[in-house]
Design a protein around this motif. Structure first.
Motif, PDB file in Angstrom:
ATOM      1  N   SER A 205       0.812  -1.217   0.000  1.00  0.00           N
ATOM      2  CA  SER A 205       0.000   0.000   0.000  1.00  0.00           C
ATOM      3  C   SER A 205       0.849   1.272   0.000  1.00  0.00           C
ATOM      4  O   SER A 205       0.329   2.360  -0.186  1.00  0.00           O
ATOM      5  CB  SER A 205      -0.972  -0.001   1.193  1.00  0.00           C
ATOM      6  N   GLY A 208       0.484   1.786  -3.892  1.00  0.00           N
ATOM      7  CA  GLY A 208      -0.807   2.000  -4.542  1.00  0.00           C
ATOM      8  C   GLY A 208      -1.903   1.115  -3.971  1.00  0.00           C
ATOM      9  O   GLY A 208      -1.766   0.529  -2.893  1.00  0.00           O
ATOM     10  N   GLN A 279       0.394   9.472   3.562  1.00  0.00           N
ATOM     11  CA  GLN A 279       1.011   9.812   2.286  1.00  0.00           C
ATOM     12  C   GLN A 279       1.410   8.586   1.469  1.00  0.00           C
ATOM     13  O   GLN A 279       1.963   8.735   0.375  1.00  0.00           O
ATOM     14  CB  GLN A 279       2.220  10.727   2.530  1.00  0.00           C
ATOM     15  N   ARG A 281       0.714   5.765  -1.144  1.00  0.00           N
ATOM     16  CA  ARG A 281      -0.004   6.058  -2.384  1.00  0.00           C
ATOM     17  C   ARG A 281      -1.373   5.390  -2.481  1.00  0.00           C
ATOM     18  O   ARG A 281      -2.219   5.816  -3.273  1.00  0.00           O
ATOM     19  CB  ARG A 281       0.873   5.729  -3.580  1.00  0.00           C
ATOM     20  N   SER A 284      -2.900   8.629  -0.960  1.00  0.00           N
ATOM     21  CA  SER A 284      -2.590   9.930  -1.566  1.00  0.00           C
ATOM     22  C   SER A 284      -2.861   9.976  -3.067  1.00  0.00           C
ATOM     23  O   SER A 284      -3.101  11.060  -3.620  1.00  0.00           O
ATOM     24  CB  SER A 284      -1.136  10.314  -1.281  1.00  0.00           C
ATOM     25  N   ASP A 285      -2.847   8.845  -3.756  1.00  0.00           N
ATOM     26  CA  ASP A 285      -3.143   8.841  -5.192  1.00  0.00           C
ATOM     27  C   ASP A 285      -4.608   9.134  -5.481  1.00  0.00           C
ATOM     28  O   ASP A 285      -4.951   9.558  -6.595  1.00  0.00           O
ATOM     29  CB  ASP A 285      -2.793   7.487  -5.821  1.00  0.00           C
ATOM     30  N   THR A 286      -5.472   8.881  -4.490  1.00  0.00           N
ATOM     31  CA  THR A 286      -6.921   8.931  -4.734  1.00  0.00           C
ATOM     32  C   THR A 286      -7.628  10.045  -3.985  1.00  0.00           C
ATOM     33  O   THR A 286      -8.609  10.603  -4.486  1.00  0.00           O
ATOM     34  CB  THR A 286      -7.560   7.575  -4.342  1.00  0.00           C
ATOM     35  N   TYR A 287      -7.156  10.381  -2.798  1.00  0.00           N
ATOM     36  CA  TYR A 287      -7.901  11.297  -1.928  1.00  0.00           C
ATOM     37  C   TYR A 287      -7.117  12.589  -1.669  1.00  0.00           C
ATOM     38  O   TYR A 287      -5.915  12.551  -1.414  1.00  0.00           O
ATOM     39  CB  TYR A 287      -8.210  10.623  -0.580  1.00  0.00           C
ATOM     40  N   SER A 288      -7.840  13.707  -1.705  1.00  0.00           N
ATOM     41  CA  SER A 288      -7.246  14.983  -1.303  1.00  0.00           C
ATOM     42  C   SER A 288      -7.058  15.000   0.206  1.00  0.00           C
ATOM     43  O   SER A 288      -7.589  14.137   0.921  1.00  0.00           O
ATOM     44  CB  SER A 288      -8.161  16.139  -1.708  1.00  0.00           C
ATOM     45  N   SER A 292      -9.525  12.940   2.688  1.00  0.00           N
ATOM     46  CA  SER A 292      -8.975  11.862   3.513  1.00  0.00           C
ATOM     47  C   SER A 292      -9.256  12.106   4.995  1.00  0.00           C
ATOM     48  O   SER A 292      -9.550  11.161   5.745  1.00  0.00           O
ATOM     49  CB  SER A 292      -7.475  11.706   3.263  1.00  0.00           C
ATOM     50  N   LEU A 311       6.419  11.800  -0.041  1.00  0.00           N
ATOM     51  CA  LEU A 311       6.058  12.633  -1.184  1.00  0.00           C
ATOM     52  C   LEU A 311       6.855  13.935  -1.146  1.00  0.00           C
ATOM     53  O   LEU A 311       7.199  14.421  -0.068  1.00  0.00           O
ATOM     54  CB  LEU A 311       4.555  12.955  -1.159  1.00  0.00           C
TER      55      LEU A 311
END
Length: 354
Positions: A205, A208, A279, A281, A284-288, A292, A311
């Motif tokens: 995770s 991703g 942070q 991914r 962090s890849d999906t949610y602001s 979050s 990041l």
């Protein structure tokens, strides 16, 4: 038990919200005008997390370079904090250790090594050795033990890094219990992870989205059930994994079914629930940031970990507090929900940090 002297202090809404965060920062040698000391003084976070390496810029020194330096760092951090400050680190043992021999710290052994040896006295002794070092340098929280079952031998993040005591829920329970007891001797707070079980996952995770719908098994909950029953789990960390039977859209970290119905209602957990690094991914890849925080609080999280070491763009504590404060003002999160978590956090601090 909650120490009323801590909770009965008149905390403002922003001060309450700040307690929900454990943050990472840059720097091993800090001065009075450093950003982290100003943040602690002005914003009053719940805690900080230390890393040995700057993983964003691939540099060898981040917050840790020697025992004496860490001791001085933690002293300065605590002196600036009005409320007791959690200072956490990942010092599981074996490959996952921020306090490394090359910085002057003792060697450690992995959870897998302990489980294979299957000697509870040995596990407790090795745990005590870790906890003693943490105590000496002023760190009060170890993000350990890992209670994931070694269900998937090909798991890149659990099995291949030797982070599991073993594949048996009974063996994992026994050694996790001994590990926690070793830390309790030195009053070091422990955090069982990664709920509700990352051991069957093929993916990582950190990198991703990870779906365990076809691999997760209910016996992965057994170590948590056993440790909670014996009051050996003051804090539990969530896994950023997805299971369609738990929640059709949200990962475990944000799922009310996982955190409220399973962890609190079914397993009887009353302690603090903290996220894995927000942070990573998978999140962090999906949610602001705001989304979050909204999903996390409404799902049942008490604390958020932003390590600021995955990041390029750091999350500023003031921005995170602003986001939650706006959600409360707009009635998307209730003040009662914030108060629930703050009570748990200050109760935990009363038990371990006073």
């Amino acid at each position: 038990m909650l120490d009323n002297k801590l909770y009965n202090r008149k905390l403002s809404l922003r001060e309450k919200i700040a307690q929900l965060f454990i943050i990472g920062f840059k720097g091993s040698d800090i001065s009075d005008d450093s950003e982290i000391l100003r943040t602690i003084e002005l914003e009053k976070p719940g805690g900080v997390i230390l890393f040995d390496q700057d993983m964003v810029h691939n540099k060898p020194v981040h917050n840790i370079k020697s025992p004496e330096q860490v001791k001085n760092l933690t002293r300065l951090l605590k002196e600036k904090s009005e409320l007791p400050l959690i200072i956490g680190v990942d010092q599981e043992g074996g490959l996952i250790h921020r306090l490394k021999p090359e910085y002057g710290f003792p060697e450690t052994v992995s959870h897998k090594h302990m489980g294979n040896k299957d000697d509870l006295v040995y596990t407790r002794t090795k745990s005590e050795e870790i906890a003693k070092v943490l105590s000496e340098v002023g760190i009060n929280l170890n993000f350990a033990p890992v209670v994931d079952l070694e269900s998937n031998k090909k798991s890149s993040i659990i099995s291949k890094r030797e982070r599991s005591f073993g594949s048996s829920a009974e063996l994992v329970t026994r050694h996790a219990m001994a590990y926690v007891e070793g830390h309790q001797k030195y009053r070091i707070l422990t955090c069982c992870k990664h709920f509700p079980g990352h051991g069957s996952a093929a993916g990582d995770s950190h990198a991703g989205f990870v779906d365990v719908t076809e691999t997760w098994q209910k016996n992965e909950l057994k170590p948590y059930k056993n440790l909670i029953a014996e009051e050996k789990c003051p804090m539990i960390m969530t896994a950023h994994i997805f299971h369609s039977d738990w929640d059709s859209s949200l990962p475990a970290t944000f799922s009310e079914k996982v955190l409220q119905k399973i962890l609190r209602d079914e397993l009887g957990f009353t302690g603090v629930v903290i996220s894995d690094d927000m942070q990573m991914r998978a999140i962090s890849d999906t949610y602001s940031l705001k989304d979050s925080l909204l999903h996390g609080l409404n799902g049942g999280l008490d604390m958020f970990c932003f390590g600021n070491n995955l990041l390029p763009t750091e999350v500023k504590l003031s921005e995170a507090i602003d986001a939650v404060e706006e959600l409360v003002i707009n009635k998307k999160i209730s003040l009662e929900r914030i108060d629930q978590s703050v009570k748990r956090i200050l109760g935990l601090k009363s038990d371990y940090l006073l």
